[in-house]
Design a protein around this motif. Structure first.
Motif, PDB file in Angstrom:
ATOM      1  N   GLU A 115     -82.682 -56.664 -24.539  1.00 41.76           N
ATOM      2  CA  GLU A 115     -82.649 -55.573 -25.682  1.00 41.76           C
ATOM      3  C   GLU A 115     -81.806 -55.885 -26.718  1.00 41.76           C
ATOM      4  OE1 GLU A 115     -82.089 -51.978 -23.713  1.00 41.76           O
ATOM      5  OE2 GLU A 115     -83.812 -52.115 -22.214  1.00 41.76           O
ATOM      6  N   LYS A 116     -82.314 -56.343 -28.069  1.00 39.98           N
ATOM      7  CA  LYS A 116     -81.459 -56.741 -29.015  1.00 39.98           C
ATOM      8  C   LYS A 116     -80.489 -57.837 -28.536  1.00 39.98           C
ATOM      9  CE  LYS A 116     -81.934 -52.674 -31.609  1.00 39.98           C
ATOM     10  NZ  LYS A 116     -81.162 -51.406 -31.978  1.00 39.98           N
ATOM     11  N   GLU A 117     -79.224 -57.704 -28.499  1.00 39.27           N
ATOM     12  CA  GLU A 117     -78.277 -58.495 -27.842  1.00 39.27           C
ATOM     13  C   GLU A 117     -77.806 -58.529 -26.341  1.00 39.27           C
ATOM     14  OE1 GLU A 117     -77.202 -61.452 -29.516  1.00 39.27           O
ATOM     15  OE2 GLU A 117     -78.491 -60.807 -31.052  1.00 39.27           O
ATOM     16  N   ARG A 118     -78.377 -57.295 -25.778  1.00 36.22           N
ATOM     17  CA  ARG A 118     -78.014 -57.040 -24.569  1.00 36.22           C
ATOM     18  C   ARG A 118     -78.947 -57.785 -23.386  1.00 36.22           C
ATOM     19  NH1 ARG A 118     -77.050 -50.758 -23.614  1.00 36.22           N
ATOM     20  NH2 ARG A 118     -79.018 -51.538 -22.451  1.00 36.22           N
ATOM     21  N   GLN A 119     -78.258 -58.430 -22.632  1.00 36.21           N
ATOM     22  CA  GLN A 119     -79.009 -59.225 -21.426  1.00 36.21           C
ATOM     23  C   GLN A 119     -78.674 -58.167 -20.177  1.00 36.21           C
ATOM     24  OE1 GLN A 119     -80.224 -62.343 -21.963  1.00 36.21           O
ATOM     25  NE2 GLN A 119     -79.963 -62.142 -23.880  1.00 36.21           N
ATOM     26  N   LYS A 120     -79.806 -57.650 -19.639  1.00 33.28           N
ATOM     27  CA  LYS A 120     -79.799 -56.799 -18.573  1.00 33.28           C
ATOM     28  C   LYS A 120     -80.531 -57.122 -17.259  1.00 33.28           C
ATOM     29  CE  LYS A 120     -81.679 -52.549 -18.299  1.00 33.28           C
ATOM     30  NZ  LYS A 120     -81.887 -51.106 -19.138  1.00 33.28           N
ATOM     31  N   ILE A 121     -79.738 -56.776 -16.153  1.00 38.79           N
ATOM     32  CA  ILE A 121     -80.436 -57.212 -14.804  1.00 38.79           C
ATOM     33  C   ILE A 121     -80.227 -55.931 -13.879  1.00 38.79           C
ATOM     34  CG2 ILE A 121     -78.184 -58.168 -13.915  1.00 38.79           C
ATOM     35  CD1 ILE A 121     -79.920 -59.732 -11.987  1.00 38.79           C
ATOM     36  N   GLU A 122     -81.322 -55.304 -13.450  1.00 37.89           N
ATOM     37  CA  GLU A 122     -81.241 -54.243 -12.689  1.00 37.89           C
ATOM     38  C   GLU A 122     -81.868 -54.652 -11.200  1.00 37.89           C
ATOM     39  OE1 GLU A 122     -83.605 -50.848 -14.192  1.00 37.89           O
ATOM     40  OE2 GLU A 122     -83.683 -52.231 -16.021  1.00 37.89           O
ATOM     41  N   VAL A 123     -81.053 -54.443 -10.088  1.00 37.19           N
ATOM     42  CA  VAL A 123     -81.511 -54.586  -8.918  1.00 37.19           C
ATOM     43  C   VAL A 123     -81.545 -53.588  -7.986  1.00 37.19           C
ATOM     44  CG1 VAL A 123     -80.760 -56.078  -6.627  1.00 37.19           C
ATOM     45  CG2 VAL A 123     -80.069 -56.917  -8.966  1.00 37.19           C
ATOM     46  N   THR A 124     -82.685 -53.456  -7.191  1.00 33.75           N
ATOM     47  CA  THR A 124     -83.055 -52.135  -6.332  1.00 33.75           C
ATOM     48  C   THR A 124     -83.327 -52.757  -5.026  1.00 33.75           C
ATOM     49  OG1 THR A 124     -83.685 -51.144  -8.457  1.00 33.75           O
ATOM     50  CG2 THR A 124     -84.328 -50.110  -6.358  1.00 33.75           C
ATOM     51  N   ILE A 125     -82.751 -52.007  -3.897  1.00 31.20           N
ATOM     52  CA  ILE A 125     -83.046 -52.388  -2.705  1.00 31.20           C
ATOM     53  C   ILE A 125     -83.185 -50.946  -1.985  1.00 31.20           C
ATOM     54  CG2 ILE A 125     -81.985 -53.602  -0.548  1.00 31.20           C
ATOM     55  CD1 ILE A 125     -79.989 -54.933  -2.303  1.00 31.20           C
ATOM     56  N   PRO A 126     -84.607 -50.791  -1.640  1.00 29.27           N
ATOM     57  CA  PRO A 126     -84.811 -49.448  -0.977  1.00 29.27           C
ATOM     58  C   PRO A 126     -84.581 -49.604   0.395  1.00 29.27           C
ATOM     59  CG  PRO A 126     -86.954 -50.727  -1.665  1.00 29.27           C
ATOM     60  CD  PRO A 126     -85.801 -51.682  -2.040  1.00 29.27           C
ATOM     61  N   ILE A 127     -83.818 -48.800   0.844  1.00 28.03           N
ATOM     62  CA  ILE A 127     -83.338 -48.705   2.513  1.00 28.03           C
ATOM     63  C   ILE A 127     -83.835 -47.333   3.199  1.00 28.03           C
ATOM     64  CG2 ILE A 127     -81.635 -48.888   4.065  1.00 28.03           C
ATOM     65  CD1 ILE A 127     -82.000 -51.570   2.559  1.00 28.03           C
ATOM     66  N   LYS A 128     -84.426 -47.340   3.961  1.00 27.39           N
ATOM     67  CA  LYS A 128     -85.219 -46.030   4.657  1.00 27.39           C
ATOM     68  C   LYS A 128     -84.301 -44.738   4.430  1.00 27.39           C
ATOM     69  CE  LYS A 128     -86.950 -46.800   8.857  1.00 27.39           C
ATOM     70  NZ  LYS A 128     -87.250 -46.327   9.984  1.00 27.39           N
ATOM     71  N   GLY A 129     -85.048 -44.078   3.140  1.00 28.29           N
ATOM     72  CA  GLY A 129     -84.370 -42.811   2.544  1.00 28.29           C
ATOM     73  C   GLY A 129     -83.119 -43.056   1.620  1.00 28.29           C
ATOM     74  N   HIS A 130     -82.852 -44.239   1.260  1.00 26.64           N
ATOM     75  CA  HIS A 130     -81.653 -44.383   0.343  1.00 26.64           C
ATOM     76  C   HIS A 130     -82.136 -45.519  -0.315  1.00 26.64           C
ATOM     77  CE1 HIS A 130     -79.029 -41.854   2.499  1.00 26.64           C
ATOM     78  NE2 HIS A 130     -79.248 -42.317   3.576  1.00 26.64           N
ATOM     79  N   ILE A 131     -81.520 -45.682  -1.828  1.00 23.30           N
ATOM     80  CA  ILE A 131     -81.803 -46.902  -2.363  1.00 23.30           C
ATOM     81  C   ILE A 131     -80.370 -47.365  -2.874  1.00 23.30           C
ATOM     82  CG2 ILE A 131     -82.429 -47.561  -4.781  1.00 23.30           C
ATOM     83  CD1 ILE A 131     -84.725 -45.279  -4.439  1.00 23.30           C
ATOM     84  N   ILE A 132     -80.133 -48.566  -2.868  1.00 24.70           N
ATOM     85  CA  ILE A 132     -78.943 -49.474  -3.228  1.00 24.70           C
ATOM     86  C   ILE A 132     -79.343 -49.933  -4.499  1.00 24.70           C
ATOM     87  CG2 ILE A 132     -77.397 -51.090  -2.708  1.00 24.70           C
ATOM     88  CD1 ILE A 132     -77.821 -50.725   0.123  1.00 24.70           C
ATOM     89  N   ARG A 133     -79.021 -49.617  -5.674  1.00 24.10           N
ATOM     90  CA  ARG A 133     -79.072 -50.023  -7.054  1.00 24.10           C
ATOM     91  C   ARG A 133     -77.988 -50.473  -7.826  1.00 24.10           C
ATOM     92  NH1 ARG A 133     -79.987 -48.448 -11.986  1.00 24.10           N
ATOM     93  NH2 ARG A 133     -82.034 -48.907 -12.897  1.00 24.10           N
ATOM     94  N   SER A 134     -78.007 -51.497  -8.746  1.00 25.14           N
ATOM     95  CA  SER A 134     -76.999 -51.600  -9.666  1.00 25.14           C
ATOM     96  C   SER A 134     -77.695 -52.191 -10.807  1.00 25.14           C
ATOM     97  CB  SER A 134     -76.162 -52.905  -9.147  1.00 25.14           C
ATOM     98  OG  SER A 134     -75.217 -53.116 -10.060  1.00 25.14           O
ATOM     99  N   GLU A 135     -77.118 -51.794 -11.719  1.00 30.23           N
ATOM    100  CA  GLU A 135     -77.705 -52.150 -13.294  1.00 30.23           C
ATOM    101  C   GLU A 135     -76.422 -52.695 -14.059  1.00 30.23           C
ATOM    102  OE1 GLU A 135     -78.631 -49.842 -17.010  1.00 30.23           O
ATOM    103  OE2 GLU A 135     -80.156 -49.529 -15.280  1.00 30.23           O
ATOM    104  N   GLN A 136     -76.578 -53.984 -14.514  1.00 29.05           N
ATOM    105  CA  GLN A 136     -75.465 -54.652 -15.504  1.00 29.05           C
ATOM    106  C   GLN A 136     -75.935 -55.130 -16.901  1.00 29.05           C
ATOM    107  OE1 GLN A 136     -71.911 -54.586 -14.548  1.00 29.05           O
ATOM    108  NE2 GLN A 136     -72.828 -53.248 -13.013  1.00 29.05           N
ATOM    109  N   VAL A 137     -75.140 -55.129 -17.756  1.00 26.52           N
ATOM    110  CA  VAL A 137     -75.427 -55.365 -19.175  1.00 26.52           C
ATOM    111  C   VAL A 137     -74.288 -56.358 -19.607  1.00 26.52           C
ATOM    112  CG1 VAL A 137     -76.091 -54.777 -21.241  1.00 26.52           C
ATOM    113  CG2 VAL A 137     -76.851 -53.286 -19.375  1.00 26.52           C
ATOM    114  N   SER A 138     -74.698 -57.425 -20.210  1.00 23.94           N
ATOM    115  CA  SER A 138     -73.627 -58.270 -21.202  1.00 23.94           C
ATOM    116  C   SER A 138     -74.422 -59.200 -22.131  1.00 23.94           C
ATOM    117  CB  SER A 138     -72.908 -59.430 -19.978  1.00 23.94           C
ATOM    118  OG  SER A 138     -73.795 -60.253 -19.528  1.00 23.94           O
ATOM    119  N   ASN A 139     -73.608 -59.946 -22.683  1.00 20.58           N
ATOM    120  CA  ASN A 139     -74.240 -60.698 -23.812  1.00 20.58           C
ATOM    121  C   ASN A 139     -74.882 -62.149 -23.249  1.00 20.58           C
ATOM    122  OD1 ASN A 139     -72.813 -58.817 -25.331  1.00 20.58           O
ATOM    123  ND2 ASN A 139     -71.562 -60.455 -26.092  1.00 20.58           N
TER     124      ASN A 139
END
Length: 176
Positions: free
Chosen positions: A44-68
């Motif tokens: 998005e414009k100059e933002r390079q973004k990665i989203e990682v989602t790991i569904p685990i029985k009733g929970h979600i491990i998630r991270s989103e990171q943005v940089s150039n």
């Protein structure tokens, strides 16, 4: 782990796919082989973004990171997930949660002295009169917080409004 990579506004080159798979392969020691990992790369414009989602029985491990730089974002997201997993392990062991079956047994049973335990240091109680989400946003602004818990006047359920980037608001409603 089964890694699914998708892209938005970005061409998924073999180099990017390889970088994601190589970096996330470091997480394989924590999970069973049939664990799904969903990765979304976007620009998005100059933002390079990665989203990682790991569904685990009733929970979600998630991270989103943005940089150039997408490769920097990939490195950051792996580090954040690894930190989250180490915190989550303490919870798994102490509560004998059944989500542990998604994790590698050696990871769950490992004794790690540097685990950070979750410590609740303050408890607040307050009355919740029914209000509309828009009114809750106004209350949140008045209190100076980034979120506000309230009872929705339309649904009579507990909801949360929160500040988002770009001076917008979000609403969290329970799913029944």
């Amino acid at each position: 782990m089964r890694i699914t990579i998708t892209g938005r506004n970005i061409e998924l080159t073999e180099g990017l796919k390889a970088a994601v798979e190589e970096r996330l392969a470091k997480l394989e020691k924590y999970f069973t082989p049939d664990t799904d990992v969903f990765v979304t790369l976007s620009v998005e414009k100059e933002r390079q973004k990665i989203e990682v989602t790991i569904p685990i029985k009733g929970h979600i491990i998630r991270s989103e990171q943005v940089s150039n730089d997408m490769y920097v974002s990939i490195d950051l997201v792996e580090e954040v997930i690894e930190r989250q997993l180490k915190k989550y392990r303490t919870k798994l062991v102490s509560k004998k949660m059944n989500a542990a079956e998604n994790f590698n047994a050696a990871f769950v049973e490992a004794d790690d002295d540097d685990d950070e335990e979750v410590k609740i240091v303050r408890t607040k109680r307050f009355g919740m009169k029914p209000m509309y989400p828009e009114d809750a946003c106004v209350q949140m602004e008045l209190t100076g917080h980034d979120f506000f818990v309230f009872r929705n006047a339309e649904t009579d359920e507990v909801n949360v409004v929160y500040k988002r980037k770009g001076n917008t608001y979000g609403l969290i409603e329970p799913e029944c």
